[in-house]
Design an enzyme around this catalytic site. Structure first.
Site, PDB file in Angstrom:
ATOM      1  N   ASP A  33      74.977 164.677 -16.710  1.00 32.94           N
ATOM      2  CA  ASP A  33      75.513 163.782 -15.685  1.00 32.94           C
ATOM      3  C   ASP A  33      76.277 164.572 -14.612  1.00 32.94           C
ATOM      4  OD1 ASP A  33      76.041 161.398 -14.441  1.00 32.94           O
ATOM      5  OD2 ASP A  33      77.710 160.852 -15.752  1.00 32.94           O
ATOM      6  N   ASN A  35      74.966 165.425 -11.314  1.00 32.35           N
ATOM      7  CA  ASN A  35      74.208 166.159 -10.295  1.00 32.35           C
ATOM      8  C   ASN A  35      74.415 165.581  -8.892  1.00 32.35           C
ATOM      9  OD1 ASN A  35      73.022 167.978 -12.118  1.00 32.35           O
ATOM     10  ND2 ASN A  35      71.347 166.569 -12.575  1.00 32.35           N
ATOM     11  N   SER A  78      66.262 158.199 -17.399  1.00 29.39           N
ATOM     12  CA  SER A  78      66.385 157.002 -18.227  1.00 29.39           C
ATOM     13  C   SER A  78      65.549 155.860 -17.655  1.00 29.39           C
ATOM     14  CB  SER A  78      67.853 156.566 -18.306  1.00 29.39           C
ATOM     15  OG  SER A  78      68.278 156.044 -17.060  1.00 29.39           O
ATOM     16  N   THR A  79      65.354 154.827 -18.443  1.00 23.77           N
ATOM     17  CA  THR A  79      64.635 153.653 -17.938  1.00 23.77           C
ATOM     18  C   THR A  79      65.410 153.009 -16.786  1.00 23.77           C
ATOM     19  OG1 THR A  79      65.677 152.398 -19.745  1.00 23.77           O
ATOM     20  CG2 THR A  79      63.421 153.129 -20.088  1.00 23.77           C
ATOM     21  N   ASN A  81      66.926 154.616 -14.522  1.00 25.74           N
ATOM     22  CA  ASN A  81      66.717 155.419 -13.311  1.00 25.74           C
ATOM     23  C   ASN A  81      65.570 154.907 -12.448  1.00 25.74           C
ATOM     24  OD1 ASN A  81      67.585 158.580 -14.922  1.00 25.74           O
ATOM     25  ND2 ASN A  81      68.869 157.114 -13.826  1.00 25.74           N
ATOM     26  N   PHE A  82      64.726 154.055 -13.007  1.00 22.87           N
ATOM     27  CA  PHE A  82      63.654 153.471 -12.193  1.00 22.87           C
ATOM     28  C   PHE A  82      64.218 152.578 -11.090  1.00 22.87           C
ATOM     29  CE2 PHE A  82      60.972 154.431 -15.953  1.00 22.87           C
ATOM     30  CZ  PHE A  82      59.923 155.080 -15.307  1.00 22.87           C
ATOM     31  N   SER A 211      75.601 155.964 -23.119  1.00 29.76           N
ATOM     32  CA  SER A 211      74.542 155.432 -22.254  1.00 29.76           C
ATOM     33  C   SER A 211      73.191 155.217 -22.927  1.00 29.76           C
ATOM     34  CB  SER A 211      74.369 156.338 -21.031  1.00 29.76           C
ATOM     35  OG  SER A 211      75.526 156.326 -20.239  1.00 29.76           O
TER      36      SER A 211
END
Length: 308
Positions: A33, A35, A78-79, A81-82, A211
């Site tokens: 985490d 970035n 992650s899902t 992030n879509f 998370s």
């Protein structure tokens, strides 16, 4: 001048931490985490932060090799992030694709026999990323010295839900007896990718939550968790060693607790026959560290002397 002093202090602290570590975890999972915040604070575009983060990833692989870690899982996408903006998603997909291919061709990966595989809903990824996943897995599938799991399109709840649905379908079709549903059966159905229990979760960037990351493999094993402030591109070997030390402290405490419980249980069955007591001790001894097993044996000897 100040930089040289800081580097010397960091090096001294790193050596001190390394001496404090005796052994370590087999499986480390990392939530990379920070970035984007790293890039924003430097006035750069988000993609620059992700690029810097990949350099840290390469270093962590080396640190794991040095410290004897056998499995590493990286939360890459992650899902959730879509839901990010399309442009940012595309940059991430480009980066994941290029790094998977780069890792798959890296000399170090082949010298250290690193097996690369993806866990998650890979079918949701763009074709170019799926092709890179297949390439990396095909190039390294014969290796078993070190396991690198890249969690892409991954969500812990979705993984558990999928395993539950698959299990229910097998029971409904008569392919699985409800009495045979156990931990091993669920393990087998988690993204069809066997992953050993997680010993340590590390999260960078200052947030203190896991998370939705590997809930089955981490919570069931009561994994140690290490939260730290540095953004992922700033994560250092000192930070990693501090995380390992946290794991070891937690393990030492847990071993002590297990030993105390085992001794208390042996004392509780002291009124039973010595045969029954020895049976209990035999079962418990297999679950304890060497020191705990010796303490348990001493308690049994004390009971033998009392019974004479």
């Amino acid at each position: 001048m100040h930089s040289r002093v800081r580097d010397w202090l960091d090096g001294a602290y790193e050596r001190l931490l390394r001496r404090d570590i005796d052994g370590g975890p087999d499986h480390v999972a990392i939530i990379m985490d920070g970035n984007r915040r790293y890039a924003r604070e430097r006035g750069d575009e988000t993609v620059a932060g992700h690029r810097e983060g990949t350099r840290t990833t390469e270093q962590v692989l080396e640190w794991c090799h040095d410290l004897g870690v056998e499995e590493l899982t990286l939360y890459a996408f992650s899902t959730e992030n879509f839901d990010r903006p399309r442009e940012e998603r595309e940059h991430l997909f480009d980066l994941i694709e290029s790094k998977l291919r780069e890792f798959a061709d890296a000399d170090g990966v082949h010298e250290n026999e690193v097996c690369i595989r993806a866990i998650g809903e890979v079918e949701r990824l763009p074709e170019r990323v799926r092709d890179a996943v297949a390439y990396a897995e095909r190039r390294t599938e014969s290796y078993d010295r070190f396991q690198l799991n890249v969690a892409v399109a991954y969500g812990g709840r979705a993984e558990l839900l999928g395993a539950a649905r698959d299990t229910l379908e097998a029971v409904a079709d008569g392919r699985l007896d409800p009495a045979d549903v156990d931990v091993a059966e669920i393990d087998r159905r988690l993204y069809a990718r066997p992953v050993r229990d997680v010993d340590l979760i590390v999260r960078t960037g200052g947030a203190e939550r896991t998370s939705n990351f590997l809930p089955w493999h981490a919570n069931g094993n009561e994994a140690a968790v290490f939260f730290c402030a540095p953004y992922w591109p700033e994560f250092s070997k000192v930070d990693f060693l501090r995380a390992i030390r946290t794991y070891e402290s937690r393990e030492a405490s847990w071993r002590h607790t297990r030993t105390e419980r085992a001794v208390a249980l042996v004392r509780a069955v002291a009124g039973s026959s010595l045969v029954e007591t020895r049976d209990v001790v035999g079962r418990l001894r297999e679950q304890l560290p060497r020191g705990g097993a010796e303490q348990l044996a001493a308690e049994l000897d004390r009971q033998d002397r009392t019974a004479e």
